[in-house]
Structures are given as C-alpha cells and as structure tokens.
Motif scaffolding. Structure first.
Motif, PDB file in Angstrom:
ATOM      1  N   UNK B  97       0.834  -1.201   0.000  1.00  0.00           N
ATOM      2  CA  UNK B  97       0.000   0.000   0.000  1.00  0.00           C
ATOM      3  C   UNK B  97       0.871   1.255   0.000  1.00  0.00           C
ATOM      4  N   UNK B  98       1.938   1.233   0.819  1.00  0.00           N
ATOM      5  CA  UNK B  98       2.808   2.412   0.886  1.00  0.00           C
ATOM      6  C   UNK B  98       3.562   2.613  -0.430  1.00  0.00           C
ATOM      7  N   UNK B  99       3.957   1.501  -1.037  1.00  0.00           N
ATOM      8  CA  UNK B  99       4.654   1.599  -2.323  1.00  0.00           C
ATOM      9  C   UNK B  99       3.732   2.252  -3.355  1.00  0.00           C
ATOM     10  N   UNK B 100       2.481   1.786  -3.401  1.00  0.00           N
ATOM     11  CA  UNK B 100       1.528   2.352  -4.358  1.00  0.00           C
ATOM     12  C   UNK B 100       1.337   3.846  -4.125  1.00  0.00           C
ATOM     13  N   UNK B 101       1.385   4.210  -2.850  1.00  0.00           N
ATOM     14  CA  UNK B 101       1.216   5.618  -2.504  1.00  0.00           C
ATOM     15  C   UNK B 101       2.430   6.442  -2.959  1.00  0.00           C
ATOM     16  N   UNK B 102       3.605   5.819  -2.885  1.00  0.00           N
ATOM     17  CA  UNK B 102       4.841   6.567  -3.193  1.00  0.00           C
ATOM     18  C   UNK B 102       5.106   6.656  -4.690  1.00  0.00           C
ATOM     19  N   UNK B 103       4.539   5.737  -5.455  1.00  0.00           N
ATOM     20  CA  UNK B 103       4.862   5.711  -6.890  1.00  0.00           C
ATOM     21  C   UNK B 103       4.514   7.009  -7.629  1.00  0.00           C
ATOM     22  N   UNK B 104       3.278   7.553  -7.483  1.00  0.00           N
ATOM     23  CA  UNK B 104       2.959   8.742  -8.300  1.00  0.00           C
ATOM     24  C   UNK B 104       3.934   9.909  -8.158  1.00  0.00           C
ATOM     25  N   UNK B 105       4.276  10.341  -6.924  1.00  0.00           N
ATOM     26  CA  UNK B 105       5.217  11.468  -6.874  1.00  0.00           C
ATOM     27  C   UNK B 105       6.600  11.142  -7.436  1.00  0.00           C
ATOM     28  N   UNK B 106       7.068   9.891  -7.224  1.00  0.00           N
ATOM     29  CA  UNK B 106       8.389   9.541  -7.749  1.00  0.00           C
ATOM     30  C   UNK B 106       8.348   9.532  -9.279  1.00  0.00           C
ATOM     31  N   UNK B 107       7.280   8.950  -9.817  1.00  0.00           N
ATOM     32  CA  UNK B 107       7.120   8.887 -11.271  1.00  0.00           C
ATOM     33  C   UNK B 107       7.097  10.299 -11.863  1.00  0.00           C
ATOM     34  N   UNK B 108       6.307  11.167 -11.231  1.00  0.00           N
ATOM     35  CA  UNK B 108       6.200  12.546 -11.732  1.00  0.00           C
ATOM     36  C   UNK B 108       7.553  13.251 -11.665  1.00  0.00           C
ATOM     37  N   UNK B 109       8.287  13.038 -10.569  1.00  0.00           N
ATOM     38  CA  UNK B 109       9.607  13.650 -10.440  1.00  0.00           C
ATOM     39  C   UNK B 109      10.548  13.167 -11.521  1.00  0.00           C
ATOM     40  N   UNK B 110      10.502  11.854 -11.798  1.00  0.00           N
ATOM     41  CA  UNK B 110      11.420  11.284 -12.793  1.00  0.00           C
ATOM     42  C   UNK B 110      11.099  11.819 -14.189  1.00  0.00           C
ATOM     43  N   UNK B 111       9.825  11.779 -14.603  1.00  0.00           N
ATOM     44  CA  UNK B 111       9.576  12.202 -15.984  1.00  0.00           C
ATOM     45  C   UNK B 111       9.606  13.709 -16.159  1.00  0.00           C
ATOM     46  N   UNK B 112       9.166  14.436 -15.125  1.00  0.00           N
ATOM     47  CA  UNK B 112       9.211  15.893 -15.313  1.00  0.00           C
ATOM     48  C   UNK B 112      10.656  16.384 -15.308  1.00  0.00           C
ATOM     49  N   UNK B 113      11.520  15.705 -14.559  1.00  0.00           N
ATOM     50  CA  UNK B 113      12.937  16.068 -14.575  1.00  0.00           C
ATOM     51  C   UNK B 113      13.523  15.936 -15.960  1.00  0.00           C
ATOM     52  N   UNK B 114      13.239  14.814 -16.603  1.00  0.00           N
ATOM     53  CA  UNK B 114      13.779  14.583 -17.945  1.00  0.00           C
ATOM     54  C   UNK B 114      13.135  15.550 -18.949  1.00  0.00           C
ATOM     55  N   UNK B 115      11.818  15.739 -18.788  1.00  0.00           N
ATOM     56  CA  UNK B 115      11.112  16.630 -19.723  1.00  0.00           C
ATOM     57  C   UNK B 115      11.578  18.076 -19.617  1.00  0.00           C
ATOM     58  N   UNK B 116      11.990  18.461 -18.405  1.00  0.00           N
ATOM     59  CA  UNK B 116      12.349  19.865 -18.187  1.00  0.00           C
ATOM     60  C   UNK B 116      13.709  20.218 -18.786  1.00  0.00           C
ATOM     61  N   UNK B 117      14.474  19.216 -19.209  1.00  0.00           N
ATOM     62  CA  UNK B 117      15.781  19.509 -19.808  1.00  0.00           C
ATOM     63  C   UNK B 117      15.555  20.250 -21.133  1.00  0.00           C
ATOM     64  N   UNK B 118      16.267  21.354 -21.288  1.00  0.00           N
ATOM     65  CA  UNK B 118      16.169  22.171 -22.494  1.00  0.00           C
ATOM     66  C   UNK B 118      16.292  21.289 -23.749  1.00  0.00           C
ATOM     67  N   UNK B 119      15.280  21.373 -24.616  1.00  0.00           N
ATOM     68  CA  UNK B 119      15.283  20.524 -25.828  1.00  0.00           C
ATOM     69  C   UNK B 119      16.495  20.807 -26.716  1.00  0.00           C
ATOM     70  N   UNK B 120      16.996  22.020 -26.657  1.00  0.00           N
ATOM     71  CA  UNK B 120      18.145  22.365 -27.498  1.00  0.00           C
ATOM     72  C   UNK B 120      19.402  21.648 -27.026  1.00  0.00           C
ATOM     73  N   UNK B 121      19.472  21.436 -25.695  1.00  0.00           N
ATOM     74  CA  UNK B 121      20.620  20.707 -25.152  1.00  0.00           C
ATOM     75  C   UNK B 121      20.546  19.247 -25.601  1.00  0.00           C
ATOM     76  N   UNK B 122      19.358  18.679 -25.525  1.00  0.00           N
ATOM     77  CA  UNK B 122      19.176  17.293 -25.958  1.00  0.00           C
ATOM     78  C   UNK B 122      19.483  17.167 -27.452  1.00  0.00           C
ATOM     79  N   UNK B 123      19.027  18.147 -28.202  1.00  0.00           N
ATOM     80  CA  UNK B 123      19.266  18.152 -29.641  1.00  0.00           C
ATOM     81  C   UNK B 123      20.772  18.205 -29.924  1.00  0.00           C
ATOM     82  N   UNK B 124      21.477  19.058 -29.166  1.00  0.00           N
ATOM     83  CA  UNK B 124      22.924  19.152 -29.315  1.00  0.00           C
ATOM     84  C   UNK B 124      23.595  17.819 -29.010  1.00  0.00           C
ATOM     85  N   UNK B 125      23.149  17.164 -27.964  1.00  0.00           N
ATOM     86  CA  UNK B 125      23.738  15.883 -27.573  1.00  0.00           C
ATOM     87  C   UNK B 125      23.518  14.828 -28.660  1.00  0.00           C
TER      88      UNK B 125
END
Ligand SMILES: Nc1ncnc2c1ncn2[C@@H]1O[C@H](COP(=O)(O)OP(=O)(O)OP(=O)(O)O)[C@@H](O)[C@H]1O
Ligand SMILES: [Mg+2]
Lengths: 278, 228
Positions: B97-125
C-alpha cells in the motif's frame, strides 16, 4: 562531395519544408544556404547528418547514400555547429569539446590535449577550459561550439546560423575567423544564414532559397551579384538599392563609389590591388 | 499546554526504553517501512519515469494513473490489501500500500525532470552522435536529478505520515502508540507519538532539501549564479 537528389521533406503535421530539392555541394569549399526564415534551410542541413530523415529522395556523401549508414556513426563523423551552441551546461568547456572523441574511446589525456589545441584554433584562451558554458559570453560559447564540431577532425562541417545570436562586432570577428579557419583546414563547409552579406562574405558557392527550399539561384557571389537570375534574387540581395547598388562620383581626389543613400563606400582604382583575388 | 507537556514527558519517560514496544524500536520500524517502500517505489517508478520523459510517450497514462492513485484513501488501501493478501501477509500488504502511494510522486519527479531539460541541449547531444541511451544517461538523467529528488522528497513525506496506519494492522511503528492510545484514552501518548512522527518528517524533509541542492549539476548552478 554531398549530393541531394529529388529530396522532399514533409513533416508529420503536413508542413512541406522541402520540395524536390537537388544540389551538389563541392568538397573543400564553403557552400552557403541563404533564404528568409522558414524556407527550409535548417531542414536541409539536418538532413545531411540524419537529424532529419527525408520523406523521399536520396542524399549521398561521396557517392554513398547516407540512408544506408548508421545515424549515430554518421553524426560523429560530421561536425555540426548549432545556432544556440547546444552545449552541455553541466560539462566543462574542455569536456564539451571532447564529447565526440570520448564517445569514440579516445583516452581522456589525448582528448584533453586535443581540446586545448582546438581552443587555440578557435581563438579562445586555454584558461576557460575549466569553465562551464553558463560562465561564457555568447560569442565564446559559439567558438566552443565550433571547437566541438572540429574535435574529431571531420571532413564535413555543418553550421546553422552560428553567429545569429551575437552582436554585430563579435559577429564580424567570428566571420573573419571562419574565413581564416577555412583557409587553414580546408573542410567541406555547409553554412546556413538568412544574412545575404554573410553569405557573400563566406560562400564559395551561394544557394539562394525561396519557400519550400526552392532554389532561386546558385552561383559564386560575383555571379549572383553581377547577374541575378530574376526579380526575387535581385530584391533579395538588394541589388537595386542599398549597399550593393553603387554609382561613381568625381571628387577632387579621384573617383569614389557612392551607394543609393549617398554614403561613400569606397574609392575606384584602376587595377585590382595585391589583396584582391585574381 | 498541559497535555503538550505530558506528551513531551511521555516521549522522554524512561518507560519508553522498555516495555513491549520501546520507542527506539518503533522509530526504526517506522523508518524501515518508509525507507523500503520508497526504495521499492523508486525501483519501479524511476526507470519508468525516465522512459516516459525520454520518449515523450505514455505521459497521459502516467498522469491519469497518478491522479487516480492520489484519490484512493490510504487507509482503505491498507485494509483492502490485508484482506486480499491475507492476514498472514500483513507486512507485505502494508508495504504494498505504501509503495503504491509513493509511486505517483516519484514517477512525476522522474519524468518531469527529464522533460524539463532544455530541448536544445538534448538536440545538441544527439547531433554530436550520442545514442539515445547516452543522451538519457549523460544528459537527461543528471540534468533532471533535482526534480527527481523533489519527487522522492514528497513521496517520503507522504509515506512517513501514512506508515502510521501500519499500527492498525500490526504492532508496528509509531502508529501502534496512537492506536493503543486511542483504545486506552491516553491523549499524552497519542500526542507524544504524533510529535515524534512530525519530527521524523521535518528531519527527512531537511535532509532531502540539502540533497536537492547537492545534485544540481555544477555547471547549472554556476550559470545560475552568474545570472543573478
Ligand atoms: N519538427 C518540425 N515539425 C513540423 N514543422 C517543422 C519542423 N521543423 C521545421 N518545420 C517547418 O518547416 C519549415 C522549414 O523550417 P526550417 O527550420 O527548415 O526553416 P529555416 O529556413 O531554417 O528557418 P529559420 O531561418 O527561421 O531558422 C517551416 O515552415 C517550419 O515551420
Ligand atoms: Mg533554421
């Protein structure tokens, strides 16, 4: 040599960025693609290193279709200077410059030495090697971008409006350096800009583009200025007015050249000086 | 104010070191439940979040599921899982139950972190010839780390509070004192245990605040310092 044959690019949203485009880009020369915003210059450039894949048509490098080549390996073999620098903000300058070398397995030591040499080549102080891109000026970042593109000693160098974001003085400086570099390094350069003056300054071959990457005229700067193909080219390069339409005026000291605005642009002499090309 | 003093006295009473459940043991159990739940949630949600952020696919599904998961009452979830998994698997049920509760914020942190990276930097890479995995590993993950830590932070805070419910299904953690305190109407004990939970939460939050700063990549903070 890079060759485009009947290349078309339609983006998934239906934008026809490039329609039936043909071009031969000669080796060891600078080819400049020039045209107004949205005419498809970046799309053309990015098709050369497979950052964009054409919808139809063939692009060949030295007779080999790039579609058959691994995109990642192709990109590592071609230098690319992005408009905004596109540097990695969390890597030091030296690590940005050595990115490709390190990906290709060059030792840290060797890569580092090469990076420092390259900083000299692009006219940067070695002291900035340990800085992060965020600690550099726009002009310095652009130079680092050029150094990064040159690191693996590619035969082809793609430059997308590399000096678009810097002030006119730094811009002129970078243009001069680009000319000097090209004389030293002798790469096949494909340069994109919307600035006609920059195109004529840097290009051996200039390609003037209209919307949808339609070629309006291809030629050397002299050929285009002396003989614009049509009204569009003439007005695009400002042949009838502005700095490129000059008339003579007699003064006490001899004949001078005056532009349409009445500003004196130069002195008319009998024969080309020693600096001028034969 | 009296009750508050009594609660403090309850916490520091020598009796807390003995008895059927010493306070230190309750704290450790409480932290262990929190830690294990967040780690398991991270093991599931971090790779998934990075994948979503990197490919840009599956974002809508993740958002919808996270929203739905947030609406589920934790207490109901704990009880339901105990019923489903059986009373012999209470620890597993509660942890799930606690794991299920913890998943949404961790998931959001992981994908929003990656999404927030400047697209131009990713494009350069990409344009210098990084493979998609290299782009993720060398660019998107390090630059997205502060937001991921932020996600782990809110997950940890939610779980450390919710682990209290473990006291209802077993004699575990600080929640046990609260459940027992309600039964025997010992308000000093209830408040005392609640205060300890609050202190744990504050300390964990402070630790994560420090961590969040530490993981900001050097060049990014350097650049920022210059701008201000
Ligand atoms: N990823 C994309 N998806 C959809 N349309 C695009 C995409 N990239 C470019 N386009 C469109 O294709 C056309 C050509 O774009 P391109 O970026 O090649 O122009 P450009 O000549 O480089 O312009 P600029 O001088 O402004 O950089 C434009 O109409 C643009 O909106
Ligand atoms: Mg462009």
């Amino acid at each position: 040599m890079i060759e485009f044959r009947s290349v078309t690019k339609t983006y998934p949203d239906g934008t026809h960025a490039v329609a039936d485009f043909d071009l031969v880009i000669p080796p060891h020369k600078t080819t400049v693609l020039v045209g107004s915003s949205g005419c498809g210059k970046t799309t053309l450039l990015r098709m050369i290193n497979r950052m964009v894949d054409p919808t139809s048509g063939v692009i060949e490098i030295d007779g080999e279709p790039i579609q058959d080549r691994d995109a990642v390996k192709l990109r590592r073999s071609i230098g690319y200077v992005l408009q905004n620098g596109g540097l990695l903000p969390h890597h030091r300058v030296v690590d940005n410059v050595t990115t490709v070398l390190r990906l290709e397995g060059t030792s840290r030591r060797t890569a580092r030495d090469r990076a420092l040499e390259l900083l000299d080549t692009v006219g940067l102080d070695r002291a900035i090697a340990e800085r992060y891109p965020g600690q550099l000026s726009g002009g310095q970042q652009q130079r680092v971008g050029v150094a990064r593109a040159l690191a693996a000693d590619p035969n082809i160098l793609l430059m997308d409006e590399p000096f678009g974001a810097v002030d006119p003085i730094v811009r002129a400086e970078l243009q001069t350096e680009t000319l000097r570099l090209q004389q030293e390094l002798n790469k096949t350069v494909v340069f994109v800009t919307h600035d006609v003056d920059e195109a004529f300054l840097l290009g051996d071959q200039v390609v003037i583009l209209e919307k949808g990457a339609q070629v309006a005229q291809i030629g050397s700067p002299s050929e285009i200025i002396e003989n614009p193909a049509d009204e569009f080219v003439a007005s695009f390069i400002g042949a009838e007015r502005g700095a490129r339409a000059l008339h003579t005026k007699q003064t006490g000291r001899g004949t001078v050249l005056v532009d349409a605005g009445g500003r004196t642009q130069g002195v008319l002499v009998d024969s080309p000086g020693p600096e001028a090309p034969a | 104010m009296d009750l508050f003093a009594e609660a403090i006295a309850w916490i520091f009473s020598p009796e807390r070191q003995t008895g059927s459940l010493p306070l230190s043991e309750a704290i450790w159990t409480h932290l262990a439940f929190t830690f294990v739940s967040v780690v398991v949630a991270a093991a599931i949600a971090v790779p998934l979040g990075w994948l979503i952020g990197h490919t840009g696919r599956g974002r809508e599904v993740a958002v919808a599921l996270s929203g739905a998961a947030r609406a589920v009452p934790s207490f109901g979830l704990v009880l339901l899982l105990v019923l489903v998994l059986g009373v012999t698997h209470k620890v597993g049920a509660a942890t799930t139950a606690f794991v299920l509760l913890a998943i949404p914020p961790v998931l959001a942190g992981a994908y929003s972190g990656v999404e927030a990276v400047d697209r131009r930097v990713v494009d350069g890479a990409r344009s210098v010839g990084m493979t998609p995995t290299q782009v993720l590993r060398k660019v998107e993950v390090p630059l997205g780390l502060p937001l991921l830590i932020g996600g782990l932070r809110s997950a940890t805070l939610q779980v450390v509070a919710t682990v209290t419910l473990a006291g209802y299904v077993g004699s575990w953690g600080l929640g046990f004192y609260i459940v027992q305190g309600i039964q025997i109407r010992d308000f000093a004990q209830i408040l005392g245990a609640a205060l300890v939970i609050v202190v744990l939460a504050v300390v964990l939050d402070a630790l994560f605040a420090v961590l969040e700063r530490l993981v900001v990549p050097a060049g990014v903070s350097a650049g920022r310092a210059r701008d201000t």
